[in-house]
Design an enzyme around this catalytic site. Sequence first.
Site, PDB file in Angstrom:
ATOM      1  N   LEU A  32       0.799  -1.220   0.000  1.00  0.00           N
ATOM      2  CA  LEU A  32       0.000   0.000   0.000  1.00  0.00           C
ATOM      3  C   LEU A  32       0.836   1.277   0.000  1.00  0.00           C
ATOM      4  O   LEU A  32       0.309   2.360   0.224  1.00  0.00           O
ATOM      5  CB  LEU A  32      -0.953  -0.010   1.201  1.00  0.00           C
ATOM      6  CG  LEU A  32      -1.943  -1.181   1.221  1.00  0.00           C
ATOM      7  CD1 LEU A  32      -2.791  -1.148   2.477  1.00  0.00           C
ATOM      8  CD2 LEU A  32      -2.820  -1.163  -0.025  1.00  0.00           C
ATOM      9  N   CYS A  33       2.138   1.142  -0.244  1.00  0.00           N
ATOM     10  CA  CYS A  33       2.986   2.335  -0.360  1.00  0.00           C
ATOM     11  C   CYS A  33       2.787   3.006  -1.716  1.00  0.00           C
ATOM     12  O   CYS A  33       2.613   2.340  -2.733  1.00  0.00           O
ATOM     13  CB  CYS A  33       4.463   1.944  -0.206  1.00  0.00           C
ATOM     14  SG  CYS A  33       4.981   1.744   1.495  1.00  0.00           S
TER      15      CYS A  33
ATOM     16  N   ASP B 126      23.703 -11.821   3.521  1.00  0.00           N
ATOM     17  CA  ASP B 126      23.881 -12.729   2.380  1.00  0.00           C
ATOM     18  C   ASP B 126      25.349 -12.928   2.035  1.00  0.00           C
ATOM     19  O   ASP B 126      25.782 -14.050   1.762  1.00  0.00           O
ATOM     20  CB  ASP B 126      23.133 -12.169   1.164  1.00  0.00           C
ATOM     21  CG  ASP B 126      23.362 -12.999  -0.079  1.00  0.00           C
ATOM     22  OD1 ASP B 126      23.074 -14.212  -0.046  1.00  0.00           O
ATOM     23  OD2 ASP B 126      23.849 -12.441  -1.085  1.00  0.00           O
TER      24      ASP B 126
ATOM     25  N   MET C   5       9.063   4.789   4.852  1.00  0.00           N
ATOM     26  CA  MET C   5       9.198   3.410   4.405  1.00  0.00           C
ATOM     27  C   MET C   5      10.376   3.240   3.457  1.00  0.00           C
ATOM     28  O   MET C   5      11.035   2.185   3.448  1.00  0.00           O
ATOM     29  CB  MET C   5       7.908   2.940   3.727  1.00  0.00           C
ATOM     30  CG  MET C   5       6.706   2.877   4.657  1.00  0.00           C
ATOM     31  SD  MET C   5       7.026   1.945   6.177  1.00  0.00           S
ATOM     32  CE  MET C   5       7.508   0.357   5.532  1.00  0.00           C
TER      33      MET C   5
END
Length: 237
Positions: free
Chosen positions: A157-158, A210, A195
Amino acid sequence: ASLLELQKTCSSTGYSTLDGHHHSHRHDQSSVSSTSEDINADMERIFGSPVSIPDSFSSSPTASGMPESSSPSSSSSVAGSRQLTHTDPDTGKATMVDVSHKSSTARSATATAKVILGKEAFQLVHDNHVSKKGDVLTVSQLAGIMGAKQTSQLIPLCHPILLSDVSVSLTLDEDALSVGIWAQATTVGPTGVEMEALTAASVAALTVYDMCKAASKMIEITDIRLVEKKGGKSGHW
């Protein structure tokens, strides 16, 4: 003493009031009623009039043992003016926030994260020998910038935001045997970039993980948080 005196006046065949008069039990309804009234009168004379109970205590108790009138306020009154902006107030369904009525202003947000490597993995990153994939810090920095630009693709929803700038930096903390990550996003628009900053920090941290996971299985990503925001209705935080 008063209770003992009252008990002594009662017998299986009848009872005596404190004035000395004896009364026999009778089976007719009027006699039973009269007997009850006499006993109540004697009890009141000895102990006084009964204490009145407020109406609020006569209601059925709640699960917590308190009357309904004493129960906490409803969730709507507690919530006040604060609401989940991505939830429709009528249906409860997820929704995108309409920002068409908002004016475009300069906005920025800063987020941080930490990757705890442990002694062996930290030394390898410090010496730049940890991975055949390349320089851990440089690759993770680029990954954070790229992640910020993909935020609206990752978070449902950004809003897609035209970013003015994204800055990501990584530093080694020898005392904590960790990598500290700092990320900042800026824009000029109708909605904030919190965000985007958080995504940049998170993706950078995941990339460090990673590239170092072959050296250690004990790596920990922690302290992902928003540390500052500027612009918009809520101002500087």
